[in-house]
Scaffold this motif. Structure first.
Motif, PDB file in Angstrom:
ATOM      1  N   PHE A 171     -55.134  37.156   3.198  1.00 43.59           N
ATOM      2  CA  PHE A 171     -54.017  37.151   4.138  1.00 43.59           C
ATOM      3  C   PHE A 171     -53.140  35.930   3.888  1.00 43.59           C
ATOM      4  O   PHE A 171     -51.905  36.040   3.738  1.00 43.59           O
ATOM      5  N   VAL A 172     -53.758  34.752   3.830  1.00 43.92           N
ATOM      6  CA  VAL A 172     -53.015  33.497   3.634  1.00 43.92           C
ATOM      7  C   VAL A 172     -52.296  33.497   2.284  1.00 43.92           C
ATOM      8  O   VAL A 172     -51.136  33.108   2.179  1.00 43.92           O
ATOM      9  N   ALA A 173     -52.993  33.954   1.236  1.00 47.10           N
ATOM     10  CA  ALA A 173     -52.403  33.980  -0.103  1.00 47.10           C
ATOM     11  C   ALA A 173     -51.203  34.923  -0.159  1.00 47.10           C
ATOM     12  O   ALA A 173     -50.163  34.606  -0.754  1.00 47.10           O
ATOM     13  N   ALA A 174     -51.330  36.086   0.476  1.00 48.67           N
ATOM     14  CA  ALA A 174     -50.235  37.054   0.473  1.00 48.67           C
ATOM     15  C   ALA A 174     -49.038  36.521   1.258  1.00 48.67           C
ATOM     16  O   ALA A 174     -47.882  36.675   0.834  1.00 48.67           O
ATOM     17  N   ALA A 175     -49.303  35.902   2.413  1.00 47.89           N
ATOM     18  CA  ALA A 175     -48.213  35.348   3.229  1.00 47.89           C
ATOM     19  C   ALA A 175     -47.461  34.261   2.467  1.00 47.89           C
ATOM     20  O   ALA A 175     -46.224  34.187   2.496  1.00 47.89           O
ATOM     21  N   LYS A 176     -48.199  33.426   1.753  1.00 48.09           N
ATOM     22  CA  LYS A 176     -47.568  32.365   0.959  1.00 48.09           C
ATOM     23  C   LYS A 176     -46.688  32.961  -0.135  1.00 48.09           C
ATOM     24  O   LYS A 176     -45.551  32.512  -0.350  1.00 48.09           O
ATOM     25  N   ALA A 177     -47.207  33.985  -0.819  1.00 44.03           N
ATOM     26  CA  ALA A 177     -46.435  34.627  -1.887  1.00 44.03           C
ATOM     27  C   ALA A 177     -45.168  35.273  -1.338  1.00 44.03           C
ATOM     28  O   ALA A 177     -44.103  35.220  -1.965  1.00 44.03           O
ATOM     29  N   ALA A 178     -45.263  35.877  -0.154  1.00 41.75           N
ATOM     30  CA  ALA A 178     -44.098  36.509   0.453  1.00 41.75           C
ATOM     31  C   ALA A 178     -43.046  35.466   0.820  1.00 41.75           C
ATOM     32  O   ALA A 178     -41.847  35.655   0.577  1.00 41.75           O
ATOM     33  N   GLN A 179     -43.485  34.356   1.392  1.00 38.71           N
ATOM     34  CA  GLN A 179     -42.551  33.287   1.752  1.00 38.71           C
ATOM     35  C   GLN A 179     -41.854  32.731   0.519  1.00 38.71           C
ATOM     36  O   GLN A 179     -40.646  32.499   0.530  1.00 38.71           O
ATOM     37  N   GLU A 180     -42.613  32.530  -0.549  1.00 35.35           N
ATOM     38  CA  GLU A 180     -42.039  31.989  -1.781  1.00 35.35           C
ATOM     39  C   GLU A 180     -41.018  32.949  -2.389  1.00 35.35           C
ATOM     40  O   GLU A 180     -40.060  32.527  -3.040  1.00 35.35           O
ATOM     41  N   ALA A 181     -41.217  34.254  -2.137  1.00 41.18           N
ATOM     42  CA  ALA A 181     -40.288  35.256  -2.663  1.00 41.18           C
ATOM     43  C   ALA A 181     -39.126  35.528  -1.707  1.00 41.18           C
ATOM     44  O   ALA A 181     -38.254  36.352  -2.009  1.00 41.18           O
ATOM     45  N   GLY A 182     -39.127  34.859  -0.562  1.00 46.47           N
ATOM     46  CA  GLY A 182     -38.058  35.056   0.416  1.00 46.47           C
ATOM     47  C   GLY A 182     -38.173  36.359   1.184  1.00 46.47           C
ATOM     48  O   GLY A 182     -37.172  36.875   1.693  1.00 46.47           O
ATOM     49  N   ARG A 183     -39.390  36.897   1.300  1.00 47.05           N
ATOM     50  CA  ARG A 183     -39.604  38.149   2.023  1.00 47.05           C
ATOM     51  C   ARG A 183     -40.115  37.861   3.434  1.00 47.05           C
ATOM     52  O   ARG A 183     -40.714  36.811   3.691  1.00 47.05           O
TER      53      ARG A 183
END
Length: 333
Positions: A171-183
């Motif tokens: 969950f944390v890893a996916a949320a971080k990736a989404a934030q970094e991608a501007g999603r």
């Protein structure tokens, strides 16, 4: 920013539901709190299954139900969740891919079996869930394809993922990736008892701005802010979030967006048969509409329409073609 391939990527427990009717006495005899979700061991699940009435099997899981709804509306969707390389895992994978959903999480090849949820439905339509997570709790950061996360307009996360440590880290890893991608990152609180277990951590996710949109029902939002006053709890969440949706059953829903609130009525239902999946399908309609730039009231109306369809029959996945249903009700999709 590139145009996303998917409207929504859902991340959640990959579960097969076994749904059966029961009376209030059955719940009392098993010391089960009506409307709650209990985590059970494989042995406990097998014992309860043996005492339940005739059941109906269908692929489920909160976020997966939402993704199924988005696909039925004609949206582009993806899902990440862990099943085992067993018969039920094959059923789950087949069902979600048959909807046109992108699903490529590698199955667990040894150890726990595919998760299942024993759903007991009382005559009032309320559902009490007893969940053996099994392989679902083995979802790990290594299962998160950051390219798929970046290729989705929204990442949708279920609060139930906070129970197993591996899934929490995913969950944390996916949320971080989404934030970094501007999603955008979307969280559904899942269950009032889940909120009780992880209240401080969920509040931290909100305060830190990890999530952009929160879905909660009236029980969950009261639990989050530890108050019996619904209006106070709603205003707390609405004041902390850029966007929040609080569903209130037959009373409709309240949407908080950029400091303003709009109340949207529930869609009419001839008969409430089974409340399983109501919040999941509300989120499906809302997120589909949001991905298409619809207004907050229209997002809420489509969410209510999808919720009304799923509570009119047994099971947590839509039986009607939601795209056709939406068009029949004036949505140009």
């Amino acid at each position: 920013m590139s145009q996303p391939r998917f409207d929504v990527l859902g991340l959640g427990n990959a579960i097969v539901d076994v749904i059966a009717r029961c009376d209030e006495a059955f719940l009392a005899s098993h010391d089960l709190a009506k409307g709650s979700m209990h985590l059970v061991s494989q042995d406990e699940a097998e014992t309860l299954y043996g005492q339940m009435g005739p059941g109906m099997e269908s692929s489920g899981g909160s976020a997966a139900n939402t993704i199924a709804g988005i696909a039925s509306l004609g949206g582009s969707a993806a899902f990440a969740g862990k099943v085992a390389d067993d018969a039920l895992g094959g059923v789950f994978a087949h069902d979600i891919r048959a909807l046109g959903v992108h699903f490529d999480t590698a199955p667990l090849d040894s150890g726990a079996a595919t998760g299942r949820c024993l759903v007991l439905v009382t005559p009032d339509g309320e559902r009490t869930m007893n969940t053996f997570l099994g392989a679902a709790q083995e979802l790990a950061p290594a299962d998160i394809d950051t390219s798929v996360v970046a290729d989705a307009s929204m990442l949708y996360l279920e609060g139930y993922l906070w129970d197993p440590e591996n899934a929490k880290q995913a969950f944390v890893a996916a949320a971080k990736a989404a934030q970094e991608a501007g999603r955008d990152v979307v969280l559904t609180l899942s269950d009032a008892f889940c909120v009780e277990r992880y209240r401080d951590e969920f509040l931290d996710l909100i305060k830190q701005g990890t999530v952009d949109l929160v879905f909660a029902n009236e029980h969950e939002v009261r639990s989050l802010y530890q108050t019996g006053d619904l209006a106070t709890a709603m205003d707390h969440l609405g004041g902390q979030m850029r966007e929040a949706v609080i569903t209130r059953g037959a009373q409709g829903a309240s949407i908080y967006k950029k400091g303003s609130r709009v109340d949207v009525p529930a869609a009419p239902v001839d008969q409430v048969v089974d409340l399983t999946g109501a919040g999941d399908l509300y989120a499906a309609g809302y997120l589909f509409a949001r991905a298409r730039g619809m207004s907050a009231p229209d997002c809420g109306k489509l969410g209510a329409l999808c919720a009304a369809e799923v509570i009119s029959h047994v099971g947590a996945r839509p039986q009607a073609d939601l795209k056709d249903l939406a068009r029949q009700n004036g949505f140009a999709i």
